[in-house]
Scaffold this active site. Structure first.
Site, PDB file in Angstrom:
ATOM      1  N   LYS A   1       4.865   9.429   8.559  1.00 12.50           N
ATOM      2  CA  LYS A   1       4.736   8.854   9.909  1.00 12.50           C
ATOM      3  C   LYS A   1       5.810   9.365  10.866  1.00 12.50           C
ATOM      4  O   LYS A   1       5.750  10.517  11.306  1.00 12.50           O
ATOM      5  CB  LYS A   1       4.711   7.323   9.800  1.00 12.50           C
ATOM      6  CG  LYS A   1       3.506   6.809   8.987  1.00 12.50           C
ATOM      7  CD  LYS A   1       3.456   5.301   8.937  1.00 12.50           C
ATOM      8  CE  LYS A   1       2.500   4.810   7.894  1.00 12.50           C
ATOM      9  NZ  LYS A   1       1.090   4.742   8.380  1.00 12.50           N
TER      10      LYS A   1
ATOM     11  N   ASP B   1       9.415   2.895  -0.739  1.00 15.84           N
ATOM     12  CA  ASP B   1       8.402   3.596   0.043  1.00 15.84           C
ATOM     13  C   ASP B   1       8.662   3.303   1.515  1.00 15.84           C
ATOM     14  O   ASP B   1       8.257   2.257   2.042  1.00 15.84           O
ATOM     15  CB  ASP B   1       7.005   3.125  -0.373  1.00 15.84           C
ATOM     16  CG  ASP B   1       5.930   3.791   0.461  1.00 15.84           C
ATOM     17  OD1 ASP B   1       4.723   3.524   0.201  1.00 15.84           O
ATOM     18  OD2 ASP B   1       6.274   4.570   1.373  1.00 15.84           O
TER      19      ASP B   1
ATOM     20  N   TYR C   1       0.860  -1.187   0.000  1.00 16.06           N
ATOM     21  CA  TYR C   1       0.000   0.000   0.000  1.00 16.06           C
ATOM     22  C   TYR C   1       0.889   1.228   0.000  1.00 16.06           C
ATOM     23  O   TYR C   1       1.819   1.326   0.808  1.00 16.06           O
ATOM     24  CB  TYR C   1      -0.902  -0.007   1.241  1.00 16.06           C
ATOM     25  CG  TYR C   1      -1.811   1.194   1.372  1.00 16.06           C
ATOM     26  CD1 TYR C   1      -1.558   2.171   2.339  1.00 16.06           C
ATOM     27  CD2 TYR C   1      -2.929   1.351   0.565  1.00 16.06           C
ATOM     28  CE1 TYR C   1      -2.391   3.276   2.470  1.00 16.06           C
ATOM     29  CE2 TYR C   1      -3.774   2.442   0.701  1.00 16.06           C
ATOM     30  CZ  TYR C   1      -3.495   3.404   1.658  1.00 16.06           C
ATOM     31  OH  TYR C   1      -4.319   4.490   1.792  1.00 16.06           O
TER      32      TYR C   1
HETATM   33  P1  KE4 Z   1      -0.806   8.447   4.315  1.00 17.69           P
HETATM   34  O1  KE4 Z   1      -1.301   9.094   3.035  1.00 17.69           O
HETATM   35  O2  KE4 Z   1      -1.866   7.645   5.019  1.00 17.69           O
HETATM   36  O3  KE4 Z   1      -0.095   9.435   5.229  1.00 17.69           O
HETATM   37  O4  KE4 Z   1       0.355   7.397   3.890  1.00 17.69           O
HETATM   38  C1  KE4 Z   1       0.072   6.426   2.923  1.00 17.69           C
HETATM   39  C2  KE4 Z   1       1.065   5.292   3.049  1.00 17.69           C
HETATM   40  C3  KE4 Z   1       2.075   5.203   2.106  1.00 17.69           C
HETATM   41  N1  KE4 Z   1       2.997   4.214   2.163  1.00 17.69           N
HETATM   42  C4  KE4 Z   1       2.966   3.281   3.157  1.00 17.69           C
HETATM   43  C5  KE4 Z   1       4.004   2.195   3.177  1.00 17.69           C
HETATM   44  C6  KE4 Z   1       1.959   3.335   4.160  1.00 17.69           C
HETATM   45  O5  KE4 Z   1       1.939   2.399   5.132  1.00 17.69           O
HETATM   46  C7  KE4 Z   1       0.987   4.353   4.108  1.00 17.69           C
HETATM   47  C8  KE4 Z   1      -0.134   4.460   5.123  1.00 17.69           C
HETATM   48  N2  KE4 Z   1      -0.268   3.337   6.002  1.00 17.69           N
HETATM   49  C9  KE4 Z   1      -1.605   3.148   6.564  1.00 17.69           C
HETATM   50  C10 KE4 Z   1      -1.539   1.989   7.568  1.00 17.69           C
HETATM   51  N3  KE4 Z   1      -1.331   0.721   6.931  1.00 17.69           N
HETATM   52  C11 KE4 Z   1      -2.105   4.390   7.218  1.00 17.69           C
HETATM   53  C12 KE4 Z   1      -3.335   4.200   8.076  1.00 17.69           C
HETATM   54  C13 KE4 Z   1      -4.590   4.681   7.378  1.00 17.69           C
HETATM   55  O6  KE4 Z   1      -4.761   4.451   6.163  1.00 17.69           O
HETATM   56  O7  KE4 Z   1      -5.409   5.294   8.087  1.00 17.69           O
END
Ligand code: KE4
Length: 431
Positions: free
Chosen positions: A270, A242, A147
């Site tokens: 994060k 990523d 993701y």
């Molecule tokens: P955000 O757009 O949510 O800040 O980041 C996206 C993203 C990009 N790359 C990786 C490897 C990530 O894990 C994420 C976001 N992770 C999720 C949890 N698996 C965020 C939690 C959510 O979607 O609310």
């Protein structure tokens, strides 16, 4: 049926469901993967959070990774309070952006230039745009179950909430655009090579989570990331790590330190913001100088480099010294080993692992190599275990297909307390 008081949370969630789809502002929070209704959190301190009904939990989600120092750490609170007195946002360059960028590059010297944004999605979508501009190509290759945020090009066989909810490739993404995203199984270099080579003349980027955290915790097999580096060089594609989730967790210096493989672009999120909205993408200057206003690749953001968020990130990275990082990893090792021993004593098929302060487990008799294999995990048992743990004051990610995290606030006492509670939870889940 839970033994916890949930009335206040229930009342708030009733109103939330009238205001937000599913009562949440991000799908993974809705407990879709485990059933039941999410609790409403009111406060956090250190390793613990408290909900609207006063229930206390040891927190291993930590806002999905950012809180590497735990909740409301003093250095972050003091830094944000100090900077806030000077103003909250300017849309004008500040010295704080320089200070945070220098701390990132100090830990990851393969980076020469960064651009701050406000979410991981912005970071990854911008990195792909830069890769497409640099190569003049359109296709990208991602991995099943990984993701990278919710930008259209990534919602193809994605992980996290997409996997948890069993969503197909998301509606609303034009088929013509989704067709530009190729996918391969993580840890399957042969299949990846075949797909990339077939598309080589038009492949702009290979994007990967160096350690998968969005289909559960799945580390790379030896040679896999090295193989992607070679494949990117062979095809002329840009290799993007990523590190939104892995950054500052799998090693003090991220994936380059952990695996010795250097990507062309890296994305962060994060931890880099310490709980405030900060993300970034970066790489060699010759690639990053394509970005406006120096280059013609446009990317912008009103709150990019926001001073409060910069202050939180600076305070977090300053507190996350190599010895603090080692301490967190040590407690992660104890937790994973303790949980594995509990599962073995109860004779349940189980596998757990960690890379640095990122960890995870599956109710499965072997280590899955990728999302395709992870889907064989006993999700029904995970659901029972999740709720039994919650009833005993341990908050795990509400999905078998998410990773878990640790912080410097999770000391030996917290880990011992957690293992006692999870032992009881597993007994209840198996009863
Ligand atoms: P955000 O757009 O949510 O800040 O980041 C996206 C993203 C990009 N790359 C990786 C490897 C990530 O894990 C994420 C976001 N992770 C999720 C949890 N698996 C965020 C939690 C959510 O979607 O609310």
């Amino acid at each position: 049926m839970t033994s916890r008081r949930t009335q206040r949370s229930h009342e708030i969630m009733h109103r939330s469901r009238q205001l937000f789809p599913g009562g949440v502002n991000s799908p993974v929070r809705a407990f879709g993967g485990v059933g039941g209704e999410p609790f409403v959190v009111e406060r956090g301190k250190g390793a613990r959070i408290w909900d609207a009904d006063g229930n206390e939990y040891l927190d291993y989600v930590l806002s999905w990774g950012p809180l590497v120092l735990g909740h409301a750490p003093r250095p972050v609170l003091e830094a944000v309070d100090r900077v806030m007195q000077q103003g909250t946002s300017f849309g004008i360059p500040t010295g704080l952006e320089v200070q945070l960028a220098e701390r990132v590059i100090e830990r990851m010297p393969h980076l020469e230039m960064l651009r701050f944004v406000s979410s991981g999605t912005e970071a990854t979508m911008s990195a792909v745009r830069v890769a497409r501009a640099k190569t003049g190509r359109d296709f990208i290759l991602k991995f099943d179950g990984c993701y990278h945020g919710h930008a259209d090009s990534f919602l193809v066989r994605a992980g996290s909430g997409v996997a948890t909810l069993g969503l197909p490739n998301s509606p609303g993404v034009p088929a013509m655009l989704a067709a530009l995203t190729l996918t391969a199984p993580f840890n399957d270099l042969e299949a990846t090579r075949a797909i990339a080579r077939a598309q080589a003349p038009t492949l702009a980027a290979i994007i990967v989570e160096p350690v998968c955290g969005n289909c559960g915790y799945i580390p790379p097999e030896p040679g896999f990331l090295e193989g992607l580096r070679e494949l990117a060089d062979e095809t002329g594609a840009v290799l993007i790590f990523d590190e939104v989730m892995t950054g500052f967790r799998i090693a003090y210096g991220g994936a380059v330190e952990a695996f010795g493989v250097t990507p062309d672009l890296t994305t962060f999120g994060k931890v880099i913001g310490g709980g405030l909205p900060v993300a970034a993408y970066g790489g060699r200057a010759e690639i990053m100088k394509q970005v406006a206003p120096v280059g013609s690749v446009y990317q912008a953001g009103t709150l990019s480099g926001n001073p409060l968020a910069m202050a939180a990130g600076i305070a977090t990275l300053d507190a996350l010294t190599p010895s603090v990082h080692r301490g967190i990893v040590q407690q992660t090792e104890r937790l994973v080993a303790g949980l594995s021993a509990i599962a073995a004593q109860r004779g349940v098929p189980f596998t757990a692992g960690h890379t640095g302060s990122m960890w995870g487990f599956f109710f499965l008799g072997r280590n899955p190599r990728n999302y395709g294999e992870a889907k064989a995990a006993d999700v029904a048992l995970f659901r029972r275990f999740f709720h039994a743990a919650l009833d005993r004051g341990v908050y795990l990610a509400p999905s078998q297909f998410e990773a878990a995290f640790m912080s410097s606030a999770h000391g030996a006492h917290e880990v011992n307390e957690t293992l006692d509670r999870l032992d009881q939870a597993l007994a209840a889940a198996l009863a």
